[in-house]
Scaffold this active site. Structure first.
Site, short mmCIF file in Angstrom:
data_model
loop_
_atom_site.label_atom_id
_atom_site.label_comp_id
_atom_site.label_asym_id
_atom_site.label_seq_id
_atom_site.Cartn_x
_atom_site.Cartn_y
_atom_site.Cartn_z
N CYS A 61 0.77 -1.12 -0.02
CA CYS A 61 0.01 -0.06 0.01
C CYS A 61 0.97 1.13 -0.09
O CYS A 61 2.17 1.35 0.55
CB CYS A 61 -0.74 0.04 1.20
SG CYS A 61 -2.23 -1.34 1.27
N ARG A 98 3.71 -0.50 -4.95
CA ARG A 98 3.50 -1.14 -3.47
C ARG A 98 2.24 -1.76 -3.26
O ARG A 98 1.90 -2.50 -2.46
CB ARG A 98 3.52 0.10 -2.56
CG ARG A 98 4.84 0.95 -2.31
CD ARG A 98 4.75 2.18 -1.62
NE ARG A 98 4.79 1.68 -0.35
CZ ARG A 98 5.78 1.49 0.48
NH1 ARG A 98 7.01 1.44 0.23
NH2 ARG A 98 5.70 0.94 1.73
N TRP A 102 -3.07 -2.67 -1.49
CA TRP A 102 -2.72 -4.41 -1.92
C TRP A 102 -3.53 -4.75 -0.75
O TRP A 102 -3.06 -4.69 0.46
CB TRP A 102 -1.31 -4.48 -1.77
CG TRP A 102 -0.68 -6.01 -2.08
CD1 TRP A 102 -0.56 -6.29 -3.37
CD2 TRP A 102 -0.82 -6.90 -1.27
NE1 TRP A 102 -0.31 -7.68 -3.25
CE2 TRP A 102 -0.42 -8.07 -2.03
CE3 TRP A 102 -0.93 -7.02 0.20
CZ2 TRP A 102 -0.01 -9.51 -1.40
CZ3 TRP A 102 -0.45 -8.59 0.71
CH2 TRP A 102 -0.08 -9.38 0.04
N ASN A 125 -1.33 2.27 5.54
CA ASN A 125 -0.62 1.10 5.17
C ASN A 125 0.02 0.33 6.30
O ASN A 125 0.48 0.82 7.19
CB ASN A 125 0.93 1.72 4.41
CG ASN A 125 1.90 0.84 4.03
OD1 ASN A 125 3.04 1.32 4.09
ND2 ASN A 125 1.67 -0.28 3.93
N GLY A 126 -0.03 -1.08 6.19
CA GLY A 126 0.13 -1.78 7.35
C GLY A 126 -1.00 -2.73 7.92
O GLY A 126 -2.12 -2.87 7.15
N GLU A 161 16.11 -18.60 -9.16
CA GLU A 161 15.77 -17.41 -9.59
C GLU A 161 15.25 -17.11 -10.68
O GLU A 161 14.21 -16.34 -11.32
CB GLU A 161 17.22 -16.23 -9.59
CG GLU A 161 16.95 -14.84 -10.12
CD GLU A 161 16.17 -13.88 -9.37
OE1 GLU A 161 15.35 -14.52 -8.21
OE2 GLU A 161 15.68 -13.03 -9.83
N LYS A 171 11.51 -15.86 -11.56
CA LYS A 171 11.30 -14.77 -12.33
C LYS A 171 10.03 -15.37 -13.40
O LYS A 171 9.35 -14.40 -13.85
CB LYS A 171 12.58 -14.23 -13.12
CG LYS A 171 12.85 -13.09 -13.68
CD LYS A 171 13.31 -12.16 -12.42
CE LYS A 171 12.46 -12.29 -11.10
NZ LYS A 171 13.18 -11.47 -10.19
N GLU A 225 6.54 -15.43 -11.85
CA GLU A 225 5.74 -14.24 -11.38
C GLU A 225 5.54 -13.38 -12.50
O GLU A 225 4.63 -12.65 -12.58
CB GLU A 225 6.68 -13.47 -10.42
CG GLU A 225 8.10 -13.02 -10.68
CD GLU A 225 8.76 -12.11 -9.74
OE1 GLU A 225 8.01 -11.48 -8.76
OE2 GLU A 225 9.78 -12.25 -9.88
N HIS A 273 15.15 -38.49 -8.93
CA HIS A 273 14.50 -39.24 -7.63
C HIS A 273 12.85 -38.85 -7.34
O HIS A 273 12.67 -38.99 -6.51
CB HIS A 273 15.49 -38.71 -6.40
CG HIS A 273 16.78 -39.08 -6.49
ND1 HIS A 273 17.19 -40.46 -6.00
CD2 HIS A 273 17.81 -38.42 -6.69
CE1 HIS A 273 18.56 -40.58 -6.36
NE2 HIS A 273 19.21 -39.38 -6.62
N LYS A 293 5.59 -4.61 -4.74
CA LYS A 293 6.95 -4.71 -4.52
C LYS A 293 7.68 -4.86 -3.12
O LYS A 293 8.37 -5.57 -2.87
CB LYS A 293 7.64 -3.65 -5.26
CG LYS A 293 9.36 -3.66 -5.26
CD LYS A 293 9.72 -2.82 -6.58
CE LYS A 293 10.94 -3.38 -6.74
NZ LYS A 293 11.40 -4.60 -7.28
C1 F6R Z 1 11.15 -11.01 -6.89
C2 F6R Z 1 11.05 -10.11 -5.98
C3 F6R Z 1 10.62 -10.58 -4.65
C4 F6R Z 1 11.70 -9.97 -3.45
C5 F6R Z 1 11.31 -10.16 -2.29
C6 F6R Z 1 12.45 -9.45 -1.29
O1 F6R Z 1 11.43 -10.73 -8.21
O2 F6R Z 1 11.32 -9.19 -6.26
O3 F6R Z 1 10.89 -11.87 -4.51
O4 F6R Z 1 13.15 -10.36 -3.75
O5 F6R Z 1 10.06 -9.58 -1.89
O6 F6R Z 1 12.27 -8.15 -1.42
P1 F6R Z 1 13.30 -7.35 -0.74
O7 F6R Z 1 14.52 -7.51 -1.55
O8 F6R Z 1 12.89 -5.73 -1.05
O9 F6R Z 1 13.40 -7.54 0.69
#
Ligand code: F6R
Length: 588
Positions: free
Chosen positions: A2, A27, A73, A97-98, A463, A467, A470, A486, A583
């Site tokens: 948020c 956010r 969010w 927010n929270g 990773e 990627k 998502e 296995h 994010k």
């Molecule tokens: C994936 C992604 C998330 C962040 C995770 C941690 O593309 O961006 O998996 O890596 O939410 O976020 P931070 O690095 O901000 O603690």
């Protein structure tokens, strides 16, 4: 999660607040709303969807000079107009927010007292409590203090009251909040990019501080309502850093910034083949715990390989949401490293606080300057990625990997390894200039994909797989190459894409054997390697430039990022704002 923006000043408030919210959409972006003062009355407009949907309902020319806004969010209650913020009860209107952890108790209690609720959110109890206690206190600041005493959880609030047509109030407990200062007015915001079009001067609020802003002044009070002096910070970046600058998506723009991000991070810590003072000495630590979430956790997995291989330091990597609740075996010889792009991830922050509380030294590897994790750790090393807007992290991952490789050199004392970073920017550029569409075409129509690799390449598989999931919504699994047989190999059928990564010549034949095993079962193989390969087991090949194993992950991640981008594009996905995500994950 948020985003909050508020403005009071000489300019029309709605364009400023909406513009600020667009910069905070990373956010959360499932619904949005604004409350603005017009003709001495607080008006509210809310809409489900993006800020652009809300904007269609608003006349930006409205002569309102005070407004608060919110991009959501959802945590409590589905995205709907009634659950969107701002929430208003009686005289008080609030953006939040929270999470209010004890909202159910408060709600039950207020219902008994006759208060009616219109939403299923936790937030609505806040204006309800404010309105309730204001009748007793008859003073806004005292009422806010009283309500803070009742609330449990982590939150940042923007508040306006019908009885005060000049001031916006703001409170922080846990979730980030700044106030920003300009000659034309004052702002509140969850993050700096929201205000950069207007000012770069800002003040960080700390836990339980209350701010009061009007068109030409601000005050900050502590929990006891004592007026306190705060340091004014200047943000060094420019608004341009957070713009698309001609790219169709932030994700693509940010991947293409990786050459610069690598150089900026490297040059911040190294000069003429020696470490600068910006890189402290951590020689007293004999073992390391790395704690992080999501992609940052996968950087931790890469770092574990590097630290154990080159610095001979036993390292464990833990997901922060687990670490904070489990028994941890650490002591005065342990360094707990928390890796976080945003520096605000709730689980990572709490894991850091737990280690601190147990008297253990902490190091933050963070991108966002002055974020909570950066400020609370004993040591902080910044990566130089600049603002990252796309929800899926790319350039920050590369910057974190670069910094962890540098930290490995520092801890190993094998300073001659610094030469392995030389010229890497040219190899990054070479990878960025390639076309990845043909690889994406082999993947985008499938329902499942697999990424396999061994040791450090397995961390890259994790990773790559995240990627792809998502950004393109294709189910994907990462596996240690030798482990597939296995059980999981039963999922391989004709045409299943398997992306195999091998960048270590000592184990290349082992990984190739595993790829042949899946090929024999019909898999479509994309092979990513830095070794010339004359065998014909693969369907497509990505040949990475040669580099030392220490720095190889900085290169191998780039094709993975660009393939995910191309797949998401072919599938018409919302690349920068994938569904259900946000994010900055500031809730548990
Ligand atoms: C994936 C992604 C998330 C962040 C995770 C941690 O593309 O961006 O998996 O890596 O939410 O976020 P931070 O690095 O901000 O603690």
């Amino acid at each position: 999660m948020c985003g909050i923006v508020g403005y009071v000043g000489k300019k029309k408030a709605l364009p400023i607040v909406l513009n600020g919210l667009k910069f905070l959409e990373y956010r959360g972006y499932d619904s949005a709303g604004v409350a603005y003062l017009l003709d001495n009355k607080v008006n509210i407009t809310k809409e489900v969807g993006r800020i652009s949907s809300l904007e269609k309902l608003i006349d930006l020319d409205t002569p309102s000079y005070m407004a608060i806004g919110h991009t959501r969010w959802a945590t409590h209650g589905e995205p709907s107009v009634s659950n969107s913020h701002p929430h208003q009860v009686g005289r008080f209107t609030v953006v939040h927010n929270g999470i209010i952890e004890n909202y159910l108790e408060i709600k039950e209690d207020l219902k008994k007292k006759g208060v009616k609720f219109l939403s299923t959110t936790d937030t609505e109890v806040i204006p309800a409590l404010l309105d309730y206690y204001y009748k007793e206190e008859k003073d806004i600041l005292k009422t806010i203090k009283k309500v803070l005493e009742k609330l449990e959880g982590s939150f940042a609030l923007g508040i306006i009251c019908d009885d005060d047509k000049e001031n916006i109030y703001a409170v922080r407990r846990g979730s980030p909040l700044i106030i920003a200062l300009s000659n034309d007015g004052m702002f509140i915001a969850s993050d700096v990019p929201a205000i950069l079009n207007y000012t770069n001067k800002y003040i960080l609020l700390e836990k339980d501080e209350i701010a009061k802003i009007n068109n030409n002044s601000y005050q900050v009070f502590d929990f006891n309502l004592k007026d306190i002096k705060k340091e004014i910070n200047t943000f060094e970046g420019s608004c341009d850093d957070a713009m698309l600058n001609g790219y169709p998506h932030y994700m693509l723009k940010e991947i293409h910034e990786e050459e610069k991000v690598f150089l900026d991070t490297f040059n911040y810590y190294v000069n003429n083949d020696s470490f600068k003072e910006t890189m402290p000495d951590f020689k007293k630590y004999k073992n390391i715990h790395i704690v992080a979430c999501g992609s940052a956790y996968y950087v931790g997995c890469i770092a574990k390989s590097l630290l154990e291989e080159y610095a001979m330091i036993p390292t464990c990597v833990e997901v922060a949401s687990e670490y904070r609740y489990k028994k941890n075996f650490y002591n005065q010889d342990t360094l707990v490293i928390v890796i976080s792009q945003s520096g605000e991830t709730a689980d990572s922050l709490e894991a850091l606080r737990k280690a601190k509380k147990d008297g253990i030294d902490t190091l933050a590897i963070v991108n966002v300057v002055l974020s909570s994790i950066a400020r609370e750790a004993k040591y902080t090393l910044y990566v130089k990625a600049g603002p990252e807007i796309a929800v899926a992290t790319t350039k920050a991952f590369l910057a974190q990997t670069t910094l962890m490789a540098l930290l490995t050199v520092k801890l190993s004392r094998k300073y001659e390894l610094l030469k392995e970073f030389k010229g890497l920017e040219r190899k990054i550029k070479e990878l960025l200039s390639k076309d990845y569409l043909e690889y994406a075409k082999a993947i985008y129509k499938c329902n499942d994909t697999f990424f396999i690799g061994r040791l450090i390449d397995y961390a890259l598989c994790l990773e790559g797989s995240l990627k792809l999931k998502e950004t393109s919504y294709i189910n994907s699994v990462a596996f240690q190459a030798g482990e597939l047989k296995h059980g999981t190999i039963s999922l391989i059928t004709k045409g299943t894409p398997v992306i195999g990564i091998c960048t270590n010549k000592d184990i290349v034949s082992k990984t190739i054997s595993n790829l042949k095993e899946v090929k024999a079962r019909g898999a479509y193989i994309i092979y990513i390697t830095n070794e010339e390969c004359h065998d014909d087991f693969y369907d497509q090949l990505i040949l990475l430039p040669k580099a030392h194993n220490l720095v190889m992950p900085i290169l191998s991640v780039i094709p993975l990022q660009l393939i995910s981008y191309e797949v998401a594009k072919l599938r018409n996905c919302d690349i920068d704002k994938p569904r259900n995500l946000a994010k900055s994950v500031t809730v548990e």
